[in-house]
Scaffold this motif. Sequence first.
Motif, PDB file in Angstrom:
ATOM      1  N   LEU A 180       0.898  -1.413  -0.056  1.00  0.00           N
ATOM      2  CA  LEU A 180       0.197   0.023  -0.145  1.00  0.00           C
ATOM      3  C   LEU A 180       0.763   1.400   0.040  1.00  0.00           C
ATOM      4  O   LEU A 180       1.847   1.352   0.658  1.00  0.00           O
ATOM      5  CB  LEU A 180      -1.020   0.019   1.344  1.00  0.00           C
ATOM      6  CG  LEU A 180      -1.991  -1.172   1.330  1.00  0.00           C
ATOM      7  CD1 LEU A 180      -3.040  -0.726   2.446  1.00  0.00           C
ATOM      8  CD2 LEU A 180      -2.719  -1.193   0.051  1.00  0.00           C
ATOM      9  N   ALA A 181       0.424   2.211  -0.831  1.00  0.00           N
ATOM     10  CA  ALA A 181       1.119   3.701  -0.900  1.00  0.00           C
ATOM     11  C   ALA A 181      -0.014   4.697  -0.262  1.00  0.00           C
ATOM     12  O   ALA A 181       0.445   5.533   0.503  1.00  0.00           O
ATOM     13  CB  ALA A 181       1.280   4.033  -2.157  1.00  0.00           C
ATOM     14  N   VAL A 182      -1.400   4.197  -0.330  1.00  0.00           N
ATOM     15  CA  VAL A 182      -2.220   5.180   0.029  1.00  0.00           C
ATOM     16  C   VAL A 182      -3.382   4.650   0.407  1.00  0.00           C
ATOM     17  O   VAL A 182      -3.999   3.788  -0.087  1.00  0.00           O
ATOM     18  CB  VAL A 182      -2.584   6.158  -1.257  1.00  0.00           C
ATOM     19  CG1 VAL A 182      -3.855   7.368  -0.959  1.00  0.00           C
ATOM     20  CG2 VAL A 182      -1.536   7.194  -1.542  1.00  0.00           C
ATOM     21  N   ILE A 183      -4.254   5.239   1.336  1.00  0.00           N
ATOM     22  CA  ILE A 183      -5.486   4.838   1.924  1.00  0.00           C
ATOM     23  C   ILE A 183      -6.398   6.255   1.393  1.00  0.00           C
ATOM     24  O   ILE A 183      -6.320   7.226   2.295  1.00  0.00           O
ATOM     25  CB  ILE A 183      -5.870   4.470   3.186  1.00  0.00           C
ATOM     26  CG1 ILE A 183      -5.184   2.873   3.544  1.00  0.00           C
ATOM     27  CG2 ILE A 183      -7.227   4.201   3.550  1.00  0.00           C
ATOM     28  CD1 ILE A 183      -5.181   2.614   4.678  1.00  0.00           C
ATOM     29  N   LEU A 184      -7.274   6.137   0.696  1.00  0.00           N
ATOM     30  CA  LEU A 184      -8.343   7.202   0.417  1.00  0.00           C
ATOM     31  C   LEU A 184      -9.776   6.989   0.858  1.00  0.00           C
ATOM     32  O   LEU A 184     -10.235   5.836   0.530  1.00  0.00           O
ATOM     33  CB  LEU A 184      -8.259   7.601  -1.135  1.00  0.00           C
ATOM     34  CG  LEU A 184      -7.153   8.258  -1.845  1.00  0.00           C
ATOM     35  CD1 LEU A 184      -7.601   8.305  -3.145  1.00  0.00           C
ATOM     36  CD2 LEU A 184      -6.884   9.585  -1.082  1.00  0.00           C
ATOM     37  N   TYR A 185     -10.246   7.783   1.838  1.00  0.00           N
ATOM     38  CA  TYR A 185     -11.546   7.597   2.602  1.00  0.00           C
ATOM     39  C   TYR A 185     -12.427   8.091   1.370  1.00  0.00           C
ATOM     40  O   TYR A 185     -12.321   9.346   1.073  1.00  0.00           O
ATOM     41  CB  TYR A 185     -11.840   8.079   3.915  1.00  0.00           C
ATOM     42  CG  TYR A 185     -11.108   7.133   5.001  1.00  0.00           C
ATOM     43  CD1 TYR A 185     -11.913   6.085   5.322  1.00  0.00           C
ATOM     44  CD2 TYR A 185      -9.760   7.341   5.280  1.00  0.00           C
ATOM     45  CE1 TYR A 185     -11.613   5.298   6.313  1.00  0.00           C
ATOM     46  CE2 TYR A 185      -9.360   6.410   6.245  1.00  0.00           C
ATOM     47  CZ  TYR A 185     -10.082   5.426   6.678  1.00  0.00           C
ATOM     48  OH  TYR A 185      -9.474   4.583   7.775  1.00  0.00           O
ATOM     49  N   THR A 186     -13.452   7.261   1.103  1.00  0.00           N
ATOM     50  CA  THR A 186     -14.524   7.501   0.100  1.00  0.00           C
ATOM     51  C   THR A 186     -15.857   7.095   0.758  1.00  0.00           C
ATOM     52  O   THR A 186     -15.963   5.907   1.132  1.00  0.00           O
ATOM     53  CB  THR A 186     -14.467   6.984  -1.330  1.00  0.00           C
ATOM     54  OG1 THR A 186     -15.573   7.255  -2.140  1.00  0.00           O
ATOM     55  CG2 THR A 186     -13.934   5.707  -1.315  1.00  0.00           C
ATOM     56  N   GLY A 195     -12.252   3.226   3.276  1.00  0.00           N
ATOM     57  CA  GLY A 195     -10.923   3.476   2.967  1.00  0.00           C
ATOM     58  C   GLY A 195     -10.445   2.778   1.615  1.00  0.00           C
ATOM     59  O   GLY A 195     -10.250   1.472   1.853  1.00  0.00           O
ATOM     60  N   ALA A 196     -10.126   3.153   0.619  1.00  0.00           N
ATOM     61  CA  ALA A 196      -9.698   2.782  -0.580  1.00  0.00           C
ATOM     62  C   ALA A 196      -8.366   2.336  -0.524  1.00  0.00           C
ATOM     63  O   ALA A 196      -7.544   3.388  -0.381  1.00  0.00           O
ATOM     64  CB  ALA A 196     -10.287   3.366  -1.989  1.00  0.00           C
ATOM     65  N   MET A 197      -7.837   1.039  -0.575  1.00  0.00           N
ATOM     66  CA  MET A 197      -6.436   0.923  -0.574  1.00  0.00           C
ATOM     67  C   MET A 197      -5.705   1.064  -2.140  1.00  0.00           C
ATOM     68  O   MET A 197      -6.238   0.029  -2.684  1.00  0.00           O
ATOM     69  CB  MET A 197      -6.170  -0.384   0.247  1.00  0.00           C
ATOM     70  CG  MET A 197      -6.818  -0.475   1.438  1.00  0.00           C
ATOM     71  SD  MET A 197      -6.406  -1.959   2.343  1.00  0.00           S
ATOM     72  CE  MET A 197      -7.258  -3.191   1.247  1.00  0.00           C
ATOM     73  N   LEU A 198      -4.843   1.813  -2.292  1.00  0.00           N
ATOM     74  CA  LEU A 198      -4.203   1.838  -3.350  1.00  0.00           C
ATOM     75  C   LEU A 198      -2.712   1.551  -3.322  1.00  0.00           C
ATOM     76  O   LEU A 198      -2.160   2.153  -2.308  1.00  0.00           O
ATOM     77  CB  LEU A 198      -4.225   3.380  -4.102  1.00  0.00           C
ATOM     78  CG  LEU A 198      -5.772   3.617  -4.537  1.00  0.00           C
ATOM     79  CD1 LEU A 198      -5.830   5.039  -4.610  1.00  0.00           C
ATOM     80  CD2 LEU A 198      -6.031   3.002  -5.909  1.00  0.00           C
ATOM     81  N   THR A 199      -2.142   0.731  -4.054  1.00  0.00           N
ATOM     82  CA  THR A 199      -0.910   0.308  -3.935  1.00  0.00           C
ATOM     83  C   THR A 199       0.065   1.156  -4.867  1.00  0.00           C
ATOM     84  O   THR A 199      -0.437   1.964  -5.647  1.00  0.00           O
ATOM     85  CB  THR A 199      -0.796  -1.168  -4.558  1.00  0.00           C
ATOM     86  OG1 THR A 199      -0.793  -1.227  -5.874  1.00  0.00           O
ATOM     87  CG2 THR A 199      -1.476  -2.335  -3.807  1.00  0.00           C
TER      88      THR A 199
END
Length: 530
Positions: A180-186, A195-199
């Motif tokens: 993972l690099a980022v968690i974006l809350y949507t 929390g959308a987990m983006l690598t």
Amino acid sequence: MADAPALCARPSNLCDDTPMPAHPNLYAALRAAFPDDLDTIAVETDDGLRYRWRDLERGSAMIANLFASLDLPRGARILVQTDKSVEALMLYLATLRAGHVHVPLNTAYQQDELAYFIEDAQPSVVVCAGRNFSAISKLAFSRGTAHVFTLNEDRSGSLLERASHMSDQHAVVEPGDDELAVILYTSGTTGRSKGAMLTHGNMLSNALTLKAYWDWQPDDVLIHALPIFHIHGLFVAIHGALLSGSKMIWLPRFDPQRVIEHLPQATVFMGVPTLYVRLLAEPGLTHEACRSMRLFISGSAPLRLDTFEAFRDRTGHTILERYGMSETVMLTSNPCKPADGERRGGTVGRPLPGVQVRVTDAKTGAPCPANEIGGIEVRGPNVFAGYWRMPEKTREEFTADGWFKTGDVGRFDAEGYLTIVGRSKDLVISGGYNVYPAEVEGYLNEMDGVAESAVIGVPHPDFGEAVVAVVVPKPGVELAEGPMIAALKDRIAGFKVPKRVFFDAELPRNAMGKVQKALLREQHQRLFAS
């Protein structure tokens, strides 16, 4: 000027002429694209500060070394709610290079919302604006966060003070491509935010695709007037500039007059439709002002056809509209280069190279023929790894054959251009920000005297859509619009607060008891008509 101190399913190969770097860390790929001369200007702020490429490298290294000194676990969440600044960009880059997970939050979120995000993400570090330190530190420390730092837009704060004592040399951590690099809350349509987990691999694949498809060049200059807490400003815009070694003109917030003043020195501008509406309201927006511009890009909300046409008439430039979401980064785009086709108003273009997009029948799941409306599903290396700590929700959002169900509804035309016609999840997009009715309804229904509520989006000439609430009072109770709106402003972000609240004895329902929001939208669709 002063120098800043250092501190249609259409699968295809992913940009065949752009090889993936051997190092999977996203920062390493961005750093490899920096120009050879690191003393050239990377970012110029609206108040005259100039940051060199060397400043971005050294500043992010010092913050990364600060994280190392804290003995954080690998993949620690770094939760950030700060004002826009170049130092906040350095913080993001530092998190990537240190192998941790960046969790950006909208600066409009209030205490109730922040409490949820901190509890759910369980960050090791929270970085906030100094004015919010007292409230946020209490929330964070009571929920197990070990470190809370401040970072202000004037380049002050405890984060920079501590980082200034660190070395400006740092070896980039080598995470796996699927880390993972980022968690974006949507927000979701039921319950709390997800929390959308983006690598690293998700974002790098998309950044490389957009670099090629939008024809980014080292001599491009991007006017950056977007916030940096969501995918549009933080990833799409910044990654594009960094990956091409292009300069950014950095505005702390959108100001149409300041944007127009900078247009002669720039080549690329990105904005949500609301920003284009406000630019059109300025007499200074002319062909001459846009003479050096190469590309205007719009996203995050539907662009009205009249705005598309008015902008072309005023400037001679045709806006490029594209489509993406927090869980997938960018999915489709109108063409950039003339050889790839025309830009069609009212559409979001064709699937990007390497991305598969299909429109399916809701009942059968079969692909829809051209011009038939269905649910939009996507697949590709850009699609997120799932929702943070929500494995069941993740499974629900994917089909059996591995396609992500966007929740949007649309149609392809015969030439493969996608048009978004609605959102099956009742999402409201106001000024480019996502508002999910169920969340706002939850706060309304908690208020004294409220029996139930329904929140909808209706057309708005400036924001694209405006949030409107219809409230049913409990028997014998009289409610007032003004106090309800004021109470909501203390609890949730301003863009979620209804612009109008109406009262009725009951909500319209179908035979199954479901609220017929389509009828409510129809009743109020001309509420903000000029």
